[in-house]
Design a protein around this motif. Structure first.
Motif, mmCIF file in Angstrom:
data_model
loop_
_atom_site.group_PDB
_atom_site.id
_atom_site.type_symbol
_atom_site.label_atom_id
_atom_site.label_comp_id
_atom_site.label_asym_id
_atom_site.label_seq_id
_atom_site.Cartn_x
_atom_site.Cartn_y
_atom_site.Cartn_z
ATOM 1 N N LEU A 152 -13.030 -19.147 -13.665
ATOM 2 C CA LEU A 152 -11.785 -19.122 -14.451
ATOM 3 C C LEU A 152 -11.504 -17.734 -15.002
ATOM 4 C CD1 LEU A 152 -12.064 -22.496 -16.402
ATOM 5 C CD2 LEU A 152 -10.594 -21.970 -14.457
ATOM 6 N N ALA A 153 -12.574 -17.026 -15.444
ATOM 7 C CA ALA A 153 -12.372 -15.667 -15.940
ATOM 8 C C ALA A 153 -11.869 -14.745 -14.830
ATOM 9 C CB ALA A 153 -13.684 -15.126 -16.521
ATOM 10 N N ALA A 154 -12.487 -14.871 -13.623
ATOM 11 C CA ALA A 154 -12.024 -14.043 -12.510
ATOM 12 C C ALA A 154 -10.591 -14.395 -12.117
ATOM 13 C CB ALA A 154 -12.960 -14.222 -11.313
ATOM 14 N N LEU A 155 -10.289 -15.709 -12.112
ATOM 15 C CA LEU A 155 -8.919 -16.115 -11.788
ATOM 16 C C LEU A 155 -7.920 -15.580 -12.809
ATOM 17 C CD1 LEU A 155 -7.061 -17.834 -9.995
ATOM 18 C CD2 LEU A 155 -7.551 -19.776 -11.498
ATOM 19 N N PHE A 156 -8.261 -15.649 -14.087
ATOM 20 C CA PHE A 156 -7.371 -15.096 -15.102
ATOM 21 C C PHE A 156 -7.213 -13.589 -14.938
ATOM 22 C CE2 PHE A 156 -6.758 -13.133 -19.263
ATOM 23 C CZ PHE A 156 -5.603 -13.791 -19.687
ATOM 24 N N ARG A 157 -8.320 -12.917 -14.641
ATOM 25 C CA ARG A 157 -8.237 -11.465 -14.503
ATOM 26 C C ARG A 157 -7.352 -11.079 -13.329
ATOM 27 N NH1 ARG A 157 -13.175 -10.662 -14.079
ATOM 28 N NH2 ARG A 157 -13.401 -10.333 -11.844
ATOM 29 N N TRP A 158 -7.520 -11.766 -12.169
ATOM 30 C CA TRP A 158 -6.764 -11.371 -10.983
ATOM 31 C C TRP A 158 -5.342 -11.930 -10.960
ATOM 32 C CZ3 TRP A 158 -8.388 -7.414 -8.558
ATOM 33 C CH2 TRP A 158 -9.752 -7.124 -8.486
ATOM 34 N N THR A 159 -5.075 -13.017 -11.717
ATOM 35 C CA THR A 159 -3.729 -13.587 -11.716
ATOM 36 C C THR A 159 -2.879 -13.154 -12.903
ATOM 37 O OG1 THR A 159 -4.579 -15.558 -12.850
ATOM 38 C CG2 THR A 159 -4.460 -15.610 -10.433
ATOM 39 N N VAL A 160 -3.508 -12.761 -14.020
ATOM 40 C CA VAL A 160 -2.748 -12.408 -15.214
ATOM 41 C C VAL A 160 -3.022 -10.976 -15.653
ATOM 42 C CG1 VAL A 160 -2.315 -12.995 -17.636
ATOM 43 C CG2 VAL A 160 -2.706 -14.813 -15.960
ATOM 44 N N ALA A 161 -4.299 -10.640 -15.865
ATOM 45 C CA ALA A 161 -4.623 -9.340 -16.451
ATOM 46 C C ALA A 161 -4.284 -8.190 -15.513
ATOM 47 C CB ALA A 161 -6.107 -9.298 -16.836
ATOM 48 N N GLU A 162 -4.782 -8.262 -14.260
ATOM 49 C CA GLU A 162 -4.523 -7.170 -13.328
ATOM 50 C C GLU A 162 -3.043 -7.015 -12.989
ATOM 51 O OE1 GLU A 162 -6.451 -4.868 -12.319
ATOM 52 O OE2 GLU A 162 -8.212 -5.628 -13.359
ATOM 53 N N PRO A 163 -2.289 -8.117 -12.697
ATOM 54 C CA PRO A 163 -0.836 -7.938 -12.493
ATOM 55 C C PRO A 163 -0.133 -7.381 -13.728
ATOM 56 C CG PRO A 163 -1.537 -10.024 -11.572
ATOM 57 C CD PRO A 163 -2.706 -9.481 -12.304
ATOM 58 N N ALA A 164 -0.528 -7.851 -14.914
ATOM 59 C CA ALA A 164 0.101 -7.311 -16.122
ATOM 60 C C ALA A 164 -0.202 -5.826 -16.287
ATOM 61 C CB ALA A 164 -0.383 -8.088 -17.347
ATOM 62 N N ARG A 165 -1.444 -5.436 -16.007
ATOM 63 C CA ARG A 165 -1.799 -4.017 -16.096
ATOM 64 C C ARG A 165 -1.014 -3.196 -15.073
ATOM 65 N NH1 ARG A 165 -8.023 -2.971 -15.648
ATOM 66 N NH2 ARG A 165 -7.888 -4.320 -17.478
ATOM 67 N N TRP A 166 -0.918 -3.738 -13.825
ATOM 68 C CA TRP A 166 -0.164 -3.007 -12.798
ATOM 69 C C TRP A 166 1.295 -2.874 -13.188
ATOM 70 C CZ3 TRP A 166 3.974 -4.263 -9.699
ATOM 71 C CH2 TRP A 166 4.264 -3.356 -8.668
ATOM 72 N N VAL A 167 1.909 -3.970 -13.713
ATOM 73 C CA VAL A 167 3.314 -3.925 -14.130
ATOM 74 C C VAL A 167 3.497 -2.928 -15.263
ATOM 75 C CG1 VAL A 167 5.126 -5.289 -15.256
ATOM 76 C CG2 VAL A 167 3.869 -6.239 -13.339
#
Length: 305
Positions: free
Chosen positions: A204-219
């Protein structure tokens, strides 16, 4: 992975099965596997909820409970402990010492005389009487105890021993086997549920990181930051410069209006009251070079030859 199946029973060189050292039979083997599977299915959500509560409890303890507990402990010491210690040390102890000294003076000597010459003889007489009565009661009690012990042994102990030996002991052994297997299955299920819970948490942590955190950081880095810089350079800075220019123009207009008002008041004052009298002018210029003191002469502007 946990070994959910038991190894096949060992056999002797003659082909006969060797008895197990732990005394487990077919009942244990038949109960163990389904019990462990059911226990794993039931324990897994409980273990995941337990891990979540442990994490939340640690966070709450470190951020809220410890500071609040320290503050309450200090407040309790300041409000209760220190006043009570002072009251005990400076009030109760001196008063108790004074009362003890007064009681020692007024009561320890008369009481010793009464104890020695009145209570001691009376107590010895009563003790002698009680000893005789106690001997009689002891003899009666021993006989009654012997009769009741024999009757209780015949009516209670012998049937209880028979029931324990032929009923309770076999049932207890069977229940002990089932309970041991249940506890063993729950332990294995708890450990497996812990591994699964940690794996689900990491997933779940990896899914949150790759679906929310990383896209938000990229945006933020690739879209919002350039757009923000562009808006700052093309919109905000020109607006700020225009606002500063407007402020300067307004201040200049206000200064001009203030000067105009001041000039109008001065003109009105001159019209109504005339020109004010001017003080005579005083020549504040320095003396000329002929009257000033020079390096080659001893004369000054105030003293002459």
């Amino acid at each position: 992975m946990v070994d959910l199946e038991k190894a096949p029973p060992a056999r002797s060189p003659e082909g006969e099965p060797v008895p197990r050292a732990d005394g487990e039979g077919c009942l244990v083997v038949a109960v163990r596997l389904p019990v462990r599977i059911v226990a794993l299915v039931l324990v897994l959500p409980v273990r995941m909820a337990w891990d979540a509560l442990v994490v939340a409890g640690r966070f709450l303890r470190d951020t809220v409970l410890r500071p609040v507990g320290r503050a309450l402990a200090w407040l309790g010491r300041a409000l209760f402990v220190w006043p009570l210690v002072g009251l005990w040390r400076y009030v109760v102890v001196p008063v108790a010492k004074g009362v003890g000294w007064l009681g020692n003076v007024l009561l320890v000597v008369p009481a010793v005389w009464v104890y020695r010459w009145v209570l001691t003889p009376v107590g010895r007489a009563l003790a002698w009487c009680c000893a005789g009565v106690g001997a009689v009661l002891t003899a009666l009690g021993r006989g009654l105890y012997a009769g009741l012990a024999w009757l209780g042994k015949v009516l209670l102990v012998v049937p209880a021993v028979w029931v324990y030996r032929w009923v309770l002991a076999p049932v207890g052994r069977a229940l002990a086997v089932v309970g041991r297997e249940l506890l063993d299955a729950l332990g294995h299920a708890w450990r497996i549920a812990g591994h699964l819970s940690r794996a689900v948490g990491r997933a779940l942590a990896a899914l949150f990181r790759w679906t929310v955190a990383e896209p938000a950081r990229w945006v933020y880095r690739s879209v919002l930051t350039p757009v923000g810089h562009a808006v700052r350079d093309t919109v905000l800075r020109p607006l700020a410069e225009a606002a500063r220019a407007a402020g300067r123009a307004g201040r200049q207009a206000l200064r001009s209006a203030r000067l105009s008002v001041r000039q109008a008041r001065a003109d009105l004052r001159r019209t109504l009251f005339g020109e004010p009298e001017r003080p005579p002018s005083v020549d504040r210029r320095e003396p000329s070079g002929a009257k000033a003191r020079t390096l080659g002469s001893s004369t000054t502007a105030l003293t002459k030859d």
